[in-house]
Design a protein around this motif. Structure first.
Motif, PDB file in Angstrom:
ATOM      1  N   ASP A  69       0.832  -1.194   0.000  1.00  0.00           N
ATOM      2  CA  ASP A  69       0.000   0.000   0.000  1.00  0.00           C
ATOM      3  C   ASP A  69       0.871   1.250   0.000  1.00  0.00           C
ATOM      4  O   ASP A  69       1.956   1.264   0.582  1.00  0.00           O
ATOM      5  CB  ASP A  69      -0.905   0.021   1.232  1.00  0.00           C
ATOM      6  N   ALA A  70       0.396   2.289  -0.658  1.00  0.00           N
ATOM      7  CA  ALA A  70       1.098   3.574  -0.697  1.00  0.00           C
ATOM      8  C   ALA A  70       0.119   4.678  -0.326  1.00  0.00           C
ATOM      9  O   ALA A  70      -1.073   4.582  -0.596  1.00  0.00           O
ATOM     10  CB  ALA A  70       1.690   3.832  -2.077  1.00  0.00           C
ATOM     11  N   GLY A  71       0.642   5.731   0.311  1.00  0.00           N
ATOM     12  CA  GLY A  71      -0.212   6.854   0.687  1.00  0.00           C
ATOM     13  C   GLY A  71       0.532   8.163   0.608  1.00  0.00           C
ATOM     14  O   GLY A  71       1.764   8.196   0.687  1.00  0.00           O
ATOM     15  N   MET A  72      -0.200   9.238   0.417  1.00  0.00           N
ATOM     16  CA  MET A  72       0.393  10.573   0.420  1.00  0.00           C
ATOM     17  C   MET A  72      -0.630  11.580   0.912  1.00  0.00           C
ATOM     18  O   MET A  72      -1.834  11.460   0.660  1.00  0.00           O
ATOM     19  CB  MET A  72       0.883  10.984  -0.967  1.00  0.00           C
ATOM     20  N   ARG A  96       6.491   8.845  -6.004  1.00  0.00           N
ATOM     21  CA  ARG A  96       6.058   7.446  -5.939  1.00  0.00           C
ATOM     22  C   ARG A  96       4.578   7.322  -6.301  1.00  0.00           C
ATOM     23  O   ARG A  96       4.173   6.401  -7.020  1.00  0.00           O
ATOM     24  CB  ARG A  96       6.312   6.891  -4.540  1.00  0.00           C
ATOM     25  N   MET A  97       3.743   8.243  -5.773  1.00  0.00           N
ATOM     26  CA  MET A  97       2.313   8.153  -6.048  1.00  0.00           C
ATOM     27  C   MET A  97       2.021   8.437  -7.518  1.00  0.00           C
ATOM     28  O   MET A  97       1.153   7.783  -8.118  1.00  0.00           O
ATOM     29  CB  MET A  97       1.544   9.120  -5.147  1.00  0.00           C
ATOM     30  N   ASP A  98       2.742   9.370  -8.111  1.00  0.00           N
ATOM     31  CA  ASP A  98       2.554   9.647  -9.537  1.00  0.00           C
ATOM     32  C   ASP A  98       2.884   8.411 -10.358  1.00  0.00           C
ATOM     33  O   ASP A  98       2.138   8.031 -11.272  1.00  0.00           O
ATOM     34  CB  ASP A  98       3.435  10.819  -9.954  1.00  0.00           C
ATOM     35  N   GLY A 127      11.325  11.339   2.223  1.00  0.00           N
ATOM     36  CA  GLY A 127      12.450  10.442   2.386  1.00  0.00           C
ATOM     37  C   GLY A 127      12.136   9.123   3.061  1.00  0.00           C
ATOM     38  O   GLY A 127      13.046   8.347   3.355  1.00  0.00           O
ATOM     39  N   ARG A 128      10.863   8.822   3.350  1.00  0.00           N
ATOM     40  CA  ARG A 128      10.548   7.545   3.970  1.00  0.00           C
ATOM     41  C   ARG A 128      10.753   6.420   2.946  1.00  0.00           C
ATOM     42  O   ARG A 128      10.478   6.579   1.759  1.00  0.00           O
ATOM     43  CB  ARG A 128       9.124   7.544   4.519  1.00  0.00           C
ATOM     44  N   ILE A 129      11.216   5.299   3.428  1.00  0.00           N
ATOM     45  CA  ILE A 129      11.545   4.186   2.536  1.00  0.00           C
ATOM     46  C   ILE A 129      10.295   3.448   2.095  1.00  0.00           C
ATOM     47  O   ILE A 129      10.144   3.083   0.936  1.00  0.00           O
ATOM     48  CB  ILE A 129      12.519   3.220   3.244  1.00  0.00           C
ATOM     49  N   LEU A 134       3.881   2.492   8.253  1.00  0.00           N
ATOM     50  CA  LEU A 134       2.865   3.490   8.584  1.00  0.00           C
ATOM     51  C   LEU A 134       1.480   2.862   8.633  1.00  0.00           C
ATOM     52  O   LEU A 134       0.718   3.075   9.575  1.00  0.00           O
ATOM     53  CB  LEU A 134       2.893   4.630   7.555  1.00  0.00           C
ATOM     54  N   PHE A 135       1.165   2.078   7.622  1.00  0.00           N
ATOM     55  CA  PHE A 135      -0.151   1.449   7.597  1.00  0.00           C
ATOM     56  C   PHE A 135      -0.307   0.420   8.713  1.00  0.00           C
ATOM     57  O   PHE A 135      -1.419   0.167   9.178  1.00  0.00           O
ATOM     58  CB  PHE A 135      -0.410   0.805   6.235  1.00  0.00           C
TER      59      PHE A 135
END
Length: 202
Positions: A69-72, A96-98, A127-129, A134-135
């Motif tokens: 999962d990815a978030g912004m 990353r989200m783009d 800069g988070r890997i 987070l999730f």
């Protein structure tokens, strides 16, 4: 493990959303930066525009055995149309989200409440890997239409499918058709962003 709704399942891979570029002028070349406005002046002026705060999420099926999962955090999020229901978010080019939304047409929006400032800060952190940790610490459910995380306690959540991508300067405007929308009866007001800080209304 989740099951996508019929609206999110296709026998063939979805075709990439059409992309329109606003970054060119007749004759070619980029739109010139206005000579009378500096970056600092532009940022200072726009910081006076209060905005709501949302977290955009998507599931990357290629990010490991079960995907990732990815978030912004975003403040450039608006309603575009009622018929059909469309919304738009602005994401930085080559982020990353783009990159993910260029491949994955399904994504979600969680409208943050005033008590979720820490969540906004987590997903705005540079800069988070990985977003995996987070999730792991943020309560959420998986959207049935998008497969993306929906944050618990949000004032509203929407699941979307990209209709169009518009390149505009150093950002891309992602326009999505709303597949689902919920507004739980959560107490409290919205989280706002004004003059470079998260704030409460009132």
């Amino acid at each position: 493990m989740f099951t996508k709704s019929p609206a999110a399942v296709s026998a063939d891979p979805p075709a990439p959303a059409p992309t329109v570029s606003l970054a060119a002028v007749p004759g070619g070349g980029p739109v010139p930066h206005s000579g009378g406005v500096s970056d600092d002046e532009f940022r200072a002026a726009l910081s006076r525009l209060a905005a709501g705060v949302v977290v955009i999420t998507a599931h990357d099926p290629d990010g490991g055995p079960r995907g990732e999962d990815a978030g912004m955090t975003a403040t450039a999020f608006v309603s575009v149309s009622l018929e059909p229901p469309l919304v738009m978010v602005s994401v930085r080019n080559d982020s990353r989200m783009d990159d993910l939304l260029a491949q994955q047409p399904l994504w979600a929006v969680s409208v943050l409440s005033e008590g979720q400032r820490h969540i906004a800060g987590c997903f705005a952190m540079k800069g988070r890997i990985s977003d995996r940790l987070l999730f792991a610490d943020i309560a959420h459910v998986r959207g049935e239409a998008s497969g993306a995380p929906l944050i618990d306690g949000a004032l509203a959540t929407l699941e979307c499918r990209t209709e169009q991508r518009v390149v505009a300067g150093d950002h891309t405007l992602v326009i999505g058709r709303v597949l689902t929308a919920t507004a739980p009866a959560e107490d409290g007001g919205p989280l706002a962003y004004f003059r470079g800080k998260y704030r409460r209304l009132g």
